[in-house]
Scaffold this motif. Structure first.
Motif, PDB file in Angstrom:
ATOM      1  N   LEU A  25       0.833  -1.207   0.000  1.00 22.42           N
ATOM      2  CA  LEU A  25       0.000   0.000   0.000  1.00 22.42           C
ATOM      3  C   LEU A  25       0.868   1.258   0.000  1.00 22.42           C
ATOM      4  O   LEU A  25       0.587   2.225  -0.719  1.00 22.42           O
ATOM      5  CB  LEU A  25      -0.922   0.001   1.222  1.00 22.42           C
ATOM      6  CG  LEU A  25      -2.036  -1.031   1.284  1.00 22.42           C
ATOM      7  CD1 LEU A  25      -2.724  -0.972   2.654  1.00 22.42           C
ATOM      8  CD2 LEU A  25      -3.062  -0.806   0.167  1.00 22.42           C
ATOM      9  N   THR A  26       1.914   1.228   0.805  1.00 23.44           N
ATOM     10  CA  THR A  26       2.782   2.399   0.931  1.00 23.44           C
ATOM     11  C   THR A  26       3.597   2.612  -0.332  1.00 23.44           C
ATOM     12  O   THR A  26       3.788   3.751  -0.785  1.00 23.44           O
ATOM     13  CB  THR A  26       3.680   2.254   2.166  1.00 23.44           C
ATOM     14  OG1 THR A  26       2.858   2.044   3.315  1.00 23.44           O
ATOM     15  CG2 THR A  26       4.531   3.488   2.375  1.00 23.44           C
ATOM     16  N   GLU A  27       4.083   1.533  -0.924  1.00 22.98           N
ATOM     17  CA  GLU A  27       4.808   1.665  -2.186  1.00 22.98           C
ATOM     18  C   GLU A  27       3.919   2.242  -3.275  1.00 22.98           C
ATOM     19  O   GLU A  27       4.365   3.080  -4.084  1.00 22.98           O
ATOM     20  CB  GLU A  27       5.350   0.298  -2.611  1.00 22.98           C
ATOM     21  CG  GLU A  27       6.514  -0.186  -1.766  1.00 22.98           C
ATOM     22  CD  GLU A  27       6.946  -1.595  -2.116  1.00 22.98           C
ATOM     23  OE1 GLU A  27       8.078  -1.988  -1.759  1.00 22.98           O
ATOM     24  OE2 GLU A  27       6.140  -2.335  -2.741  1.00 22.98           O
ATOM     25  N   ALA A  28       2.650   1.823  -3.289  1.00 26.58           N
ATOM     26  CA  ALA A  28       1.718   2.373  -4.276  1.00 26.58           C
ATOM     27  C   ALA A  28       1.458   3.855  -4.025  1.00 26.58           C
ATOM     28  O   ALA A  28       1.350   4.649  -4.965  1.00 26.58           O
ATOM     29  CB  ALA A  28       0.407   1.588  -4.240  1.00 26.58           C
ATOM     30  N   ALA A  29       1.362   4.223  -2.755  1.00 27.31           N
ATOM     31  CA  ALA A  29       1.175   5.628  -2.414  1.00 27.31           C
ATOM     32  C   ALA A  29       2.372   6.467  -2.850  1.00 27.31           C
ATOM     33  O   ALA A  29       2.216   7.572  -3.393  1.00 27.31           O
ATOM     34  CB  ALA A  29       0.939   5.767  -0.913  1.00 27.31           C
ATOM     35  N   ILE A  30       3.566   5.947  -2.619  1.00 21.53           N
ATOM     36  CA  ILE A  30       4.781   6.658  -3.022  1.00 21.53           C
ATOM     37  C   ILE A  30       4.854   6.763  -4.548  1.00 21.53           C
ATOM     38  O   ILE A  30       5.220   7.818  -5.101  1.00 21.53           O
ATOM     39  CB  ILE A  30       6.024   5.941  -2.460  1.00 21.53           C
ATOM     40  CG1 ILE A  30       6.077   6.118  -0.938  1.00 21.53           C
ATOM     41  CG2 ILE A  30       7.305   6.482  -3.095  1.00 21.53           C
ATOM     42  CD1 ILE A  30       7.129   5.274  -0.248  1.00 21.53           C
ATOM     43  N   ALA A  31       4.474   5.703  -5.245  1.00 23.70           N
ATOM     44  CA  ALA A  31       4.478   5.733  -6.706  1.00 23.70           C
ATOM     45  C   ALA A  31       3.488   6.766  -7.241  1.00 23.70           C
ATOM     46  O   ALA A  31       3.776   7.476  -8.219  1.00 23.70           O
ATOM     47  CB  ALA A  31       4.150   4.345  -7.260  1.00 23.70           C
ATOM     48  N   ALA A 165      -5.971  11.622  -5.372  1.00 21.86           N
ATOM     49  CA  ALA A 165      -4.969  11.125  -6.323  1.00 21.86           C
ATOM     50  C   ALA A 165      -4.333   9.812  -5.898  1.00 21.86           C
ATOM     51  O   ALA A 165      -3.454   9.297  -6.595  1.00 21.86           O
ATOM     52  CB  ALA A 165      -3.876  12.175  -6.515  1.00 21.86           C
ATOM     53  N   GLY A 166      -4.744   9.246  -4.754  1.00 24.30           N
ATOM     54  CA  GLY A 166      -4.212   7.965  -4.319  1.00 24.30           C
ATOM     55  C   GLY A 166      -2.845   8.030  -3.678  1.00 24.30           C
ATOM     56  O   GLY A 166      -2.161   7.010  -3.566  1.00 24.30           O
ATOM     57  N   MET A 167      -2.442   9.224  -3.206  1.00 26.60           N
ATOM     58  CA  MET A 167      -1.138   9.340  -2.541  1.00 26.60           C
ATOM     59  C   MET A 167      -1.192   8.876  -1.096  1.00 26.60           C
ATOM     60  O   MET A 167      -0.154   8.670  -0.464  1.00 26.60           O
ATOM     61  CB  MET A 167      -0.645  10.781  -2.617  1.00 26.60           C
ATOM     62  CG  MET A 167      -0.384  11.261  -4.022  1.00 26.60           C
ATOM     63  SD  MET A 167       0.363  12.901  -4.035  1.00 26.60           S
ATOM     64  CE  MET A 167      -0.055  13.436  -5.692  1.00 26.60           C
TER      65      MET A 167
END
Length: 455
Positions: A25-31, A165-167
């Motif tokens: 989840l966190t990697e997706a947020a960072i991406a 934006a999904g951040m």
């Protein structure tokens, strides 16, 4: 690859079913931040490495059976007027001493950490949570994910745009005249302004001492309830904070027996989007279909409470900024200077009278809530405005033309809880939002109504 959960509560369930990890989840947020932050201006400070460490720790704890609750392992953003030990608090201003809040957490932030939330960074705001962006200052101009040419609302701009934006899946904002609800409305997400005094506001750079609320923005009413459960409750550092912890209600989608007062007066002014009336009527029809009884009501002391909010905010802000303002006038944003100058034009007698009228209105709205459980009205009469439409001939961004179209300040003056949820779209395809208000400490009813509407 399996699609990631889009809401906090869905992500919490997926974490416990081991179909996703906090690290993922966190990697997706960072991406998402890597892809869009340069355009949207969501962050002032990012904590990528810290967030990944927190996410890994959350996964390890959950694997051992240590469950801190629904926020455990969830990526979060925090508005940069709330202190957090891992980085500076700037209030998006050249003026604020960078030592302010250094090395400590605001109580609301500390509670997020204790619940296992993964804080990904500090988000953009209007300077000191007031006014509008100033292109002449060295800070990001926040933009709306629905259309980057438009304003995401303020002052919790980055929290609203970041959720959209999904951040991150949820974030903290503050509300003094609408600063949680305006970005929630313009960015098409959910935002909750809790009852004044339910969440400690200490550790927050003050704007209006008697008006400031700390609360969540997220994808759903149910998500907002999960955050409120964690951040609500008394704290010795805030004398206005009362012993009123919160437990989410049962969300079953059934509003049978709930009385909802519908407000139309003042909420459909000239300049409203052509789609607003039909979208609002459709939203009311959904609430009726869920079992609610709907009646038409009017809000007491409407104009007086809007005026009282501006007078109170201007005076209380000036009390905080007077010394810096006299020596560092040009370091303040143009719009911030205008608000503080308003406070300087108000007499002490005017300020006291505003507080007296606020009390009268609080009593009157209390009586109205003896006849209904929730009040429903549009949050704003238009979608997100373009920056071009807000920019004056000298290049200064000014929101004054929107005042009659934004319907949030009334509720700050009386202090009642208010939830904003998306209800449809403008003629141009931008979000429009429904505003649901409840009696003091009546968050459960309006969250139930919001959740039923979103099902």
């Amino acid at each position: 690859m399996t699609e990631l959960p889009q809401t906090l509560t869905d992500a919490a369930q997926a974490l416990r079913q081991s179909t996703v990890t906090s690290v993922r989840l966190t990697e997706a947020a960072i991406a998402a931040a890597d892809a869009s932050d340069a355009v949207l201006g969501t962050y002032l400070t990012r904590f990528d490495e810290y967030a990944l460490e927190r996410a890994a720790a959350a996964d390890a704890e959950l694997a051992r059976g240590v469950d801190r609750g629904l926020l455990h392992g969830i990526p979060f953003g925090v508005k940069d007027i709330l202190a957090m030990a891992e980085g500076p608090t700037t209030a998006q201003s050249l003026v604020l001493d960078r030592a302010w809040g250094a090395g400590r957490d605001a109580p609301s932030v500390a509670r997020l950490k204790a619940a296992g939330a993964v804080i990904t960074g500090k988000t953009t705001t209007m300077e000191f949570a007031v006014g509008m962006p100033d292109p002449a200052k060295p800070f990001p101009i926040p933009r709306n994910p629905w259309n980057p040419d438009t304003w995401p609302g303020g002052s919790s701009s980055g929290t609203g745009s970041g959720v959209a934006a999904g951040m991150f899946l949820a974030g903290l904002g503050t509300d003094t005249a609408g600063s949680i609800r305006i970005p929630a409305a313009f960015c098409g997400v959910s935002g909750l302004m809790p009852t004044f005094g339910r969440v400690p506001k200490s550790g927050c750079v003050p704007l209006g001492y008697s008006l400031d609320h700390v609360g969540p923005l997220a994808r759903s009413a149910r998500d907002c309830a999960a955050v409120l459960e964690v951040i609500a409750g008394p704290h010795a550092s805030d004398p206005d904070c009362v012993d009123a912890p919160f437990s989410p209600p049962e969300f079953d989608g059934d509003l049978t027996g709930m009385r909802i007062g519908v407000v139309r007066e003042h909420h459909f002014p000239q300049g409203s989007d052509p789609a607003l009336e039909g979208v609002f009527d459709a939203a009311v029809a959904v609430l009726t279909a869920r079992g609610a009884t709907v009646v038409e009501v009017a809000l007491p002391y409407w104009q007086e409470m809007i005026t009282a909010d501006l007078i109170t905010m201007g005076c209380e802000a000036l009390a905080y900024h007077r010394t810096d303002l006299s020596g560092r006038w040009n370091d303040y944003f143009v719009a911030t200077r205008a608000m503080l100058a308003l406070g300087a034009q108000v007499s002490g007698a005017d300020y006291v009278q505003a507080q007296r009228v606020r009390r009268v209105a609080q009593d009157a709205i209390g009586r109205l809530f003896s006849t209904v459980d929730v009040i429903a009205c549009p949050a704003i009469s238009v979608g997100a405005p373009s920056y071009e439409s807000l920019t004056g001939p000298e290049g200064q961004i000014d929101v004054a033309g929107l005042f009659q179209l934004i319907h949030t300040p009334y509720w700050d003056s009386v202090g009642n809880p208010v939830l904003v949820v998306p209800m449809g779209f403008t003629a141009g395809g931008l979000p429009l939002s429904l505003q649901l208000a409840g009696p003091a400490f009546g968050e459960s009813a309006l969250l139930r109504a919001g959740d039923a509407f979103q099902q």
